[in-house]
Design an enzyme around this catalytic site. Sequence first.
Site, PDB file in Angstrom:
ATOM      1  N   GLY A 139       0.821  -1.199   0.000  1.00 20.22           N
ATOM      2  CA  GLY A 139       0.000   0.000   0.000  1.00 20.22           C
ATOM      3  C   GLY A 139       0.857   1.252   0.000  1.00 20.22           C
ATOM      4  O   GLY A 139       2.080   1.184  -0.102  1.00 20.22           O
ATOM      5  N   SER A 225      -5.053  -1.660   0.808  1.00 22.83           N
ATOM      6  CA  SER A 225      -5.256  -0.237   0.549  1.00 22.83           C
ATOM      7  C   SER A 225      -5.031   0.043  -0.933  1.00 22.83           C
ATOM      8  O   SER A 225      -5.703  -0.550  -1.770  1.00 22.83           O
ATOM      9  CB  SER A 225      -4.342   0.586   1.460  1.00 22.83           C
ATOM     10  OG  SER A 225      -4.709   1.944   1.488  1.00 22.83           O
TER      11      SER A 225
END
Length: 544
Positions: A139, A225
């Site tokens: 992420g 994410s």
Amino acid sequence: MNHRSFSLALWIAVSAVALAQVGCAYKAGDAVDAGRSTAITVGTENGSIKGLAKGDAEVFLGLPFAAPPMGSLRWAPPERAASWQGVRDGTVAGPSCPQMGGSPVIGRTENEDCLYLNVYRPSGTASGASLPVLVYVHGGANTVGGAVQIDGARMAAENRVVVVAVNHRLGALGFLNHPALAQQAKDRLAGNYALLDIKAALEWVQRNSGAFGGNPNKVTLGGTSSGGTNVCALLVNAGTAGLIHAAIISSDDCLRDVDTVAQSEARAAAFAAKLGCADPVGVATCLRSKSAGELVTAGGAWNPHVDPKGFHRKPAIDAIAAGEWRPVPVLMGSMREEGRGSGVAFANFTAQAYAAWVSRLVGVDRAPALLAAYPADKYAGPYALPYVIGDFITDSGMRGLGGCTNLALARSFARQTPTYYYQFEDPKPPAPSTPPGYEFRASHGLDTPFTWPDSPHMAQSSSRFTEAQWQLSKEMTRYWAAFAKNFNPEVPGQAAWPRLIADGSLMSLRPGGRSQASPVAQFSELHKCALWEKMPWVLDRGER
């Protein structure tokens, strides 16, 4: 500001202490346990590489899966890496892709020679062992981060899987969709270079994972994410047929953080102007003349973009809902209080400002119902408004992290493929100490150390785990690995994780052996999904 900015701030805060406590292993240029390890050599399509033993795992760092994206290959699709003579040193991590830094673990980097991956396997694994492969995408809002965030040694050793962590281009170098660049491209396309990088890594896995004992026909692609955003895009892409056999998506709804062509071109035009490259005649030449450092300093928020004629042709959530993808088993989920950390930015809000914020997001007609459901006085104390705003952000899914849009995605998957859904529910995971007294609870990003506890980015958090949290960490790594092995997360001796069917059950991940299957109805009630289902999706990020 990108909606994942809090997770970046959290990551930076955690990393700073991590360096002080555990050092900077896995940073580019550093060896792994060199003083106490035994060399192992594996032959790849490009040449032989020497790795090291790390505990009960074998680690191979800095493997090039594509040619350096420099010179004429800047803002171009990745090409295959060149072969080398002799034995390559796989005890040193390759550089992360250019980024502003802020994290002392990676720091600012301007090295465009960054398309590397790291491989982790159980000790003694022979070529042809046919172990499942878990490829993981980091992420970082697609502007920071790197493969060094994912230390797969523990998962590989304890669960007999091969873990592959990959870099991809970031920021403008990974996503700049400028028409002037498209005019120079063979396919007349620009942008989405990062997605092409991850695809190239998956193709490398197909050609080379067998040499490391992996099974190229059992590859799970996972991401958290923004890594999840990129997994979504690849999952629905026709060009990834045969490369992905299962998927793990954490804290993403396959909807947000993806631009239209117009949005991405507007970003590109503003970026070029900021660099003084506004002349339409010479804009491409001007952009190419800039150093990586200049491009990184210019900053900006960057996303993949959808182009009906390009690599990413339809929003992933729409393609999935329409059945326009190759269904594979999916494990996905989110945090109970995904948006709580984002509430920090609203610490000095007033009740009047909060009401105006809600009205701006949903319109004056819908605002009263939501203000009644999320009253300014829901909580007491100095952080009352940040907490209720955190609930609003979580439940609405407005920043693509969790809540009701995450559940909607899970239901869409479940109608077509075996789907396993979770909610991370540790109320006190290790969290930043500022602002003083702020209760982050299960905020966005605080679960990552549980899956990858040994990364220098995560080790400061895992060093603060209680015994109960270590138990949860071990359970999560076993669940994730079992899914990669069997395409379902059943683990003997752990709570049974049911397949999501209609409004059945999800897995509530809790410390101290208290993980259990919980009714989806409880999740829906907690996050007020019946109310949110009556509302249009909130696509405004709600930044102040």
